[in-house]
Structures are given as structure tokens and as C-alpha cells.
Write an enzyme that holds these catalytic residues in place. Structure first.
Site, PDB file in Angstrom:
ATOM      1  N   ARG A 172       0.827  -1.216   0.000  1.00 34.41           N
ATOM      2  CA  ARG A 172       0.000   0.000   0.000  1.00 34.41           C
ATOM      3  C   ARG A 172       0.862   1.267   0.000  1.00 34.41           C
ATOM      4  NH1 ARG A 172      -2.257  -3.708  -0.843  1.00 34.41           N
ATOM      5  NH2 ARG A 172      -4.019  -4.693   0.204  1.00 34.41           N
ATOM      6  N   SER A 221     -10.102  -0.429   4.802  1.00 35.53           N
ATOM      7  CA  SER A 221      -9.205  -0.616   5.954  1.00 35.53           C
ATOM      8  C   SER A 221      -8.533   0.701   6.317  1.00 35.53           C
ATOM      9  CB  SER A 221      -8.128  -1.649   5.613  1.00 35.53           C
ATOM     10  OG  SER A 221      -8.736  -2.909   5.448  1.00 35.53           O
ATOM     11  N   GLU A 291      -3.464   3.483   6.702  1.00 43.13           N
ATOM     12  CA  GLU A 291      -3.475   3.262   5.249  1.00 43.13           C
ATOM     13  C   GLU A 291      -4.169   4.449   4.571  1.00 43.13           C
ATOM     14  OE1 GLU A 291      -4.844  -0.616   3.803  1.00 43.13           O
ATOM     15  OE2 GLU A 291      -5.814   0.414   2.126  1.00 43.13           O
TER      16      GLU A 291
HETATM   17  C1  LIG Z   1     -15.561  -0.686   1.132  1.00 40.72           C
HETATM   18  C2  LIG Z   1     -14.114  -0.461   0.754  1.00 40.72           C
HETATM   19  C3  LIG Z   1     -13.292  -1.544   0.494  1.00 40.72           C
HETATM   20  C4  LIG Z   1     -11.959  -1.361   0.152  1.00 40.72           C
HETATM   21  N1  LIG Z   1     -11.176  -2.446  -0.100  1.00 40.72           N
HETATM   22  C5  LIG Z   1      -9.888  -2.275  -0.448  1.00 40.72           C
HETATM   23  C6  LIG Z   1      -9.069  -3.409  -0.741  1.00 40.72           C
HETATM   24  O1  LIG Z   1      -9.487  -4.542  -0.702  1.00 40.72           O
HETATM   25  N2  LIG Z   1      -7.781  -3.186  -1.074  1.00 40.72           N
HETATM   26  C7  LIG Z   1      -7.251  -1.934  -1.160  1.00 40.72           C
HETATM   27  O2  LIG Z   1      -6.061  -1.795  -1.501  1.00 40.72           O
HETATM   28  N3  LIG Z   1      -8.007  -0.846  -0.891  1.00 40.72           N
HETATM   29  C8  LIG Z   1      -9.307  -0.985  -0.547  1.00 40.72           C
HETATM   30  N4  LIG Z   1     -10.076   0.118  -0.267  1.00 40.72           N
HETATM   31  C9  LIG Z   1      -9.470   1.450  -0.295  1.00 40.72           C
HETATM   32  C10 LIG Z   1      -9.545   2.177  -1.648  1.00 40.72           C
HETATM   33  O3  LIG Z   1     -10.676   1.745  -2.376  1.00 40.72           O
HETATM   34  C11 LIG Z   1      -8.274   1.964  -2.479  1.00 40.72           C
HETATM   35  O4  LIG Z   1      -7.131   2.454  -1.815  1.00 40.72           O
HETATM   36  C12 LIG Z   1      -8.374   2.640  -3.849  1.00 40.72           C
HETATM   37  O5  LIG Z   1      -7.240   2.294  -4.613  1.00 40.72           O
HETATM   38  C13 LIG Z   1      -8.445   4.163  -3.755  1.00 40.72           C
HETATM   39  O6  LIG Z   1      -8.709   4.662  -5.058  1.00 40.72           O
HETATM   40  P1  LIG Z   1      -9.372   6.079  -5.266  1.00 40.72           P
HETATM   41  O7  LIG Z   1      -9.446   6.326  -6.709  1.00 40.72           O
HETATM   42  O8  LIG Z   1     -10.638   6.194  -4.505  1.00 40.72           O
HETATM   43  O9  LIG Z   1      -8.260   7.002  -4.601  1.00 40.72           O
HETATM   44  P2  LIG Z   1      -8.508   8.299  -3.702  1.00 40.72           P
HETATM   45  O10 LIG Z   1      -9.105   7.908  -2.395  1.00 40.72           O
HETATM   46  O11 LIG Z   1      -9.210   9.321  -4.495  1.00 40.72           O
HETATM   47  O12 LIG Z   1      -6.997   8.727  -3.450  1.00 40.72           O
HETATM   48  C14 LIG Z   1      -6.161   7.940  -2.612  1.00 40.72           C
HETATM   49  C15 LIG Z   1      -4.735   8.526  -2.667  1.00 40.72           C
HETATM   50  O13 LIG Z   1      -4.226   8.379  -3.994  1.00 40.72           O
HETATM   51  C16 LIG Z   1      -3.900   9.662  -4.539  1.00 40.72           C
HETATM   52  N5  LIG Z   1      -4.283   9.659  -5.961  1.00 40.72           N
HETATM   53  C17 LIG Z   1      -5.531   9.462  -6.470  1.00 40.72           C
HETATM   54  N6  LIG Z   1      -5.481   9.505  -7.820  1.00 40.72           N
HETATM   55  C18 LIG Z   1      -4.185   9.737  -8.147  1.00 40.72           C
HETATM   56  C19 LIG Z   1      -3.496   9.897  -9.397  1.00 40.72           C
HETATM   57  N7  LIG Z   1      -4.141   9.844 -10.557  1.00 40.72           N
HETATM   58  N8  LIG Z   1      -2.159  10.106  -9.371  1.00 40.72           N
HETATM   59  C20 LIG Z   1      -1.498  10.180  -8.185  1.00 40.72           C
HETATM   60  N9  LIG Z   1      -2.093  10.059  -6.976  1.00 40.72           N
HETATM   61  C21 LIG Z   1      -3.423   9.842  -6.965  1.00 40.72           C
HETATM   62  C22 LIG Z   1      -4.741  10.662  -3.739  1.00 40.72           C
HETATM   63  O14 LIG Z   1      -4.182  11.963  -3.772  1.00 40.72           O
HETATM   64  C23 LIG Z   1      -4.703  10.017  -2.362  1.00 40.72           C
HETATM   65  O15 LIG Z   1      -3.503  10.327  -1.708  1.00 40.72           O
HETATM   66  C24 LIG Z   1     -11.424  -0.043   0.065  1.00 40.72           C
HETATM   67  C25 LIG Z   1     -12.262   1.059   0.306  1.00 40.72           C
HETATM   68  C26 LIG Z   1     -13.600   0.853   0.635  1.00 40.72           C
HETATM   69  C27 LIG Z   1     -14.471   2.056   0.864  1.00 40.72           C
END
Ligand SMILES: Cc1cc2nc3c(=O)[nH]c(=O)nc-3n(C[C@H](O)[C@H](O)[C@H](O)COP(=O)(O)OP(=O)(O)OC[C@H]3O[C@@H](n4cnc5c(N)ncnc54)[C@H](O)[C@@H]3O)c2cc1C
Length: 303
Positions: A172, A221, A291
Site C-alpha cells: 500500500r 481498511s 493506510e
Molecule cells: C468498502 C471499501 C473496500 C476497500 N477495499 C480495499 C481493498 O481490498 N484493497 C485496497 O487496496 N483498498 C481498498 N479500499 C481502499 C480504496 O478503495 C483503495 O485504496 C483505492 O485504490 C483508492 O482509489 P481512489 O481512486 O478512490 O483514490 P482516492 O481515495 O481518491 O486517493 C487515494 C490517494 O491516492 C492519490 N491519488 C488518487 N489519484 C491519483 C493519481 N491519478 N495520481 C497520483 N495520486 C493519486 C490521492 O491523492 C490520495 O492520496 C477499500 C475502500 C472501501 C471504501
């Protein structure tokens, strides 16, 4: 700071004082001073070129790993979800996924084409950009295991193509060569059976539904698992499951989730998170690392 009149010839949508609870899966938090939804990659580059080089930037996909404090983000949010889209086969096994595509769509597209490896992405509620930034993973697979190359953009709006060897990839965590952000991934897949791949997606989604509070507002998480253990186990043995603070609650379904029961502030969530971290350290001697990414100013700071 940048103001609207300084911006020339853009095709995207610029907003001000945008409530970030609309753009985060915790449905809590303050406002972004400026908020831009680019029309496409050229428009994103043009926008970046015109920004003050000291403007704080926050890149957002689905906001599913993000807590914006109640005082808001004193800079510009760039929203890629649904803005930078497109899935394209570069060759028979190489899929280009734009950063604003959802992980679910990437997984479905690959599995329908009879290519395997990305099924784990189906249940991750995020974008490709977020998955690259977080090295999102589940069920023993991680995003960067499948990355052949990434496309990035820098502050000057210049685009780059980079190889995985240029990054420090961890659990992560991803550290890149400079101040650049992801605009697309080139994903290498294995040949497989579409029926088997789609069945695997169904199984993984069912496993999630059974073990996680997927119907409630959360960020997944909250803490990384410490080596050889599970954050959820440590939180549970401290008797913290179900603990509430204001509108925030340690999920009674999965102890490593904090859920918004409807009216949580970002401060409720962050204070509960710190309480959990402190109690686990005190009782179990393990310092849990977050995380989720926490950004912005506390309430009253006047972002
Ligand atoms: C119900 C639930 C279940 C989940 N299960 C998992 C799981 O099984 N495994 C897991 O790893 N995660 C899980 N997550 C967490 C999350 O979904 C992941 O971390 C996902 O990858 C975040 O993507 P996002 O587009 O929403 O990023 P955001 O929340 O929008 O951003 C997260 C971070 O990435 C940065 N970021 C976003 N886009 C970019 C870009 N284009 N370039 C550079 N930086 C960027 C942001 O600035 C921030 O720091 C879960 C979340 C929920 C709500």
C-alpha cells in the site's frame, strides 16, 4: 493562489468551495478552495501549465481512501473520476487504462476478454489512478504486479512514460521519481478463460459482502496490517469493535473499518482513529500505521 480569471482557454469545469464530502466515500469533510474536473488529458496539461507553481494540489479518484479535514483543502483538487477515461488494448495482452476509470470496469473488461490477473480489482471501490497511487490489493494480488508501464503528468503539464523499476513499490505504498501524478496504466495480463475469470469475480465480491460493511460509508481498511498480523485482530482483542465517537463507529462487522453512521465529521473519524491507534499501542505494543490518507486543515483553520 489561483483565481478563476487567470485561467485561459480551458474546457473542463472549475468550481470553488467544493464540498469534499461529495467526493469521498466517508461522506465527511470540508471544502476544497478550488476544484477542477479536466475535460481530457490535453485540458489537464493546459490547466497545470497555468497554475501557480506553489499551489497545493490534491488528486482525487473515487475518494475511497481519503479523509479531508473539516477545515477543507487550501488548494486545488483535481478530480479524475469519469474525466480521464478510456480502456484500450495496446496488444493482445496489454490493456491501457486511463486513471479515471473505475477498478471495477477495468476488472470486468479484462475478464470478459478472457484475460486474468485483475479480478481482485473488481471489489476495490476506486479508480485506476488511486489503485496505482496506493498499490491497491486484495486476496493476495497487488496492482503493481500487473503494471508494464505508467503514464504520468508533472506540474508543468509535461507527460512522461515510466517503467515500474523507476518506483519504490511496497505494501500500500508507492514512491515515484518526482512530483508527478498518474494519468494511465499499461496492464499486462495472462490468457485465461472468461467464464472462470467472471466466476472468480463473483466469488471475491461475495467474500467481501460477507466480511465487510460494504453498505456503509467507509474508507475500507483504516490501518495497514503490521508484519505477520492483522490490524483488525489487534483492534478486536482490545475490545474496540463497535466503539463510537460522534457519528463515527468502529465497524462491528470488520474492526479495521471506521464507518460514518450518517452525521460524522472528519474530526469524529480522525479522533476515533487516533483513539484506536493509541489503545492498540498501549495494550498490544504495536503501533498501527494508517493506510488512509488524511489531508487538509482542521475546522476553524479557515482553509
Ligand atoms: C468498502 C471499501 C473496500 C476497500 N477495499 C480495499 C481493498 O481490498 N484493497 C485496497 O487496496 N483498498 C481498498 N479500499 C481502499 C480504496 O478503495 C483503495 O485504496 C483505492 O485504490 C483508492 O482509489 P481512489 O481512486 O478512490 O483514490 P482516492 O481515495 O481518491 O486517493 C487515494 C490517494 O491516492 C492519490 N491519488 C488518487 N489519484 C491519483 C493519481 N491519478 N495520481 C497520483 N495520486 C493519486 C490521492 O491523492 C490520495 O492520496 C477499500 C475502500 C472501501 C471504501
Amino acid at each position: 493562489m489561483m483565481t478563476a480569471p487567470q485561467i485561459q482557454g480551458l474546457r473542463g469545469e472549475l468550481r470553488h468551495d467544493e464540498p469534499m464530502d461529495r467526493h469521498t466515500s466517508w461522506r465527511a469533510g470540508g471544502r476544497a478552495r478550488h476544484f477542477y474536473i479536466p475535460a481530457d488529458l490535453d485540458d489537464l496539461s493546459a490547466f497545470l501549465r497555468q497554475l501557480d507553481r506553489n499551489e497545493p494540489l490534491l488528486w482525487v479518484g473515487l475518494g475511497s481512501n481519503l479523509l479531508v479535514r473539516d477545515g477543507g483543502f487550501p488548494g486545488t483538487v483535481l478530480l479524475l473520476l469519469g474525466a480521464l477515461t478510456g480502456l484500450e488494448w495496446l496488444d493482445a495482452r496489454l490493456l491501457r487504462a486511463a486513471a479515471g476509470e473505475t477498478c471495477a470496469r477495468v476488472a470486468r473488461t479484462a475478464s470478459r476478454a478472457g484475460l486474468t490477473g485483475l479480478e481482485f480489482l473488481a471489489g476495490i471501490p476506486g479508480t485506476m489512478g488511486g489503485a496505482l497511487a496506493m498499490n491497491a490489493g486484495a486476496f493476495g494480488s497487488e496492482t503493481w504486479q500487473h503494471v508494464a508501464a505508467v503514464e504520468t503528468v508533472d506540474r508543468a503539464g509535461e507527460r512522461h512514460t515510466r517503467l515500474p523499476g523507476e518506483y519504490r513499490i511496497g505494501y500500500r505504498s508507492v514512491q515515484g521519481p518526482g512530483e508527478e501524478w498518474f494519468v494511465a496504466a499499461h496492464l499486462m495480463l495472462e490468457k485465461g478463460d472468461p467464464v472462470v475469470a467472471q466466476e472468480r469475480i463473483r466469488t471475491l465480491l461475495a467474500q467481501r459482502g460477507a466480511s465487510q460493511p460494504v453498505q456503509q460509508f467507509s474508507c475500507g481498511s483504516v490501518f495497514r496490517n503490521p508484519p505477520g498480523d492483522h490490524a483488525a485482530r489487534l483492534i478486536e482483542v482490545c475490545g474496540l469493535k463497535g466503539r463510537t465517537l460522534g457519528g463515527a463507529q468502529v465497524s462491528d462487522k470488520h474492526a479495521n473499518f471506521i464507518v460514518n453512521r450518517g452525521n460524522a465529521t472528519a474530526a469524529d473519524i480522525e479522533t476515533l482513529l487516533l483513539q484506536v491507534q493509541g489503545t492498540v499501542e498501549q495494550q498490544q505494543g504495536v503501533r498501527l500505521e494508517t493506510e488512509v490518507h488524511i489531508v487538509g486543515e482542521p475546522a476553524g483553520a479557515g482553509a
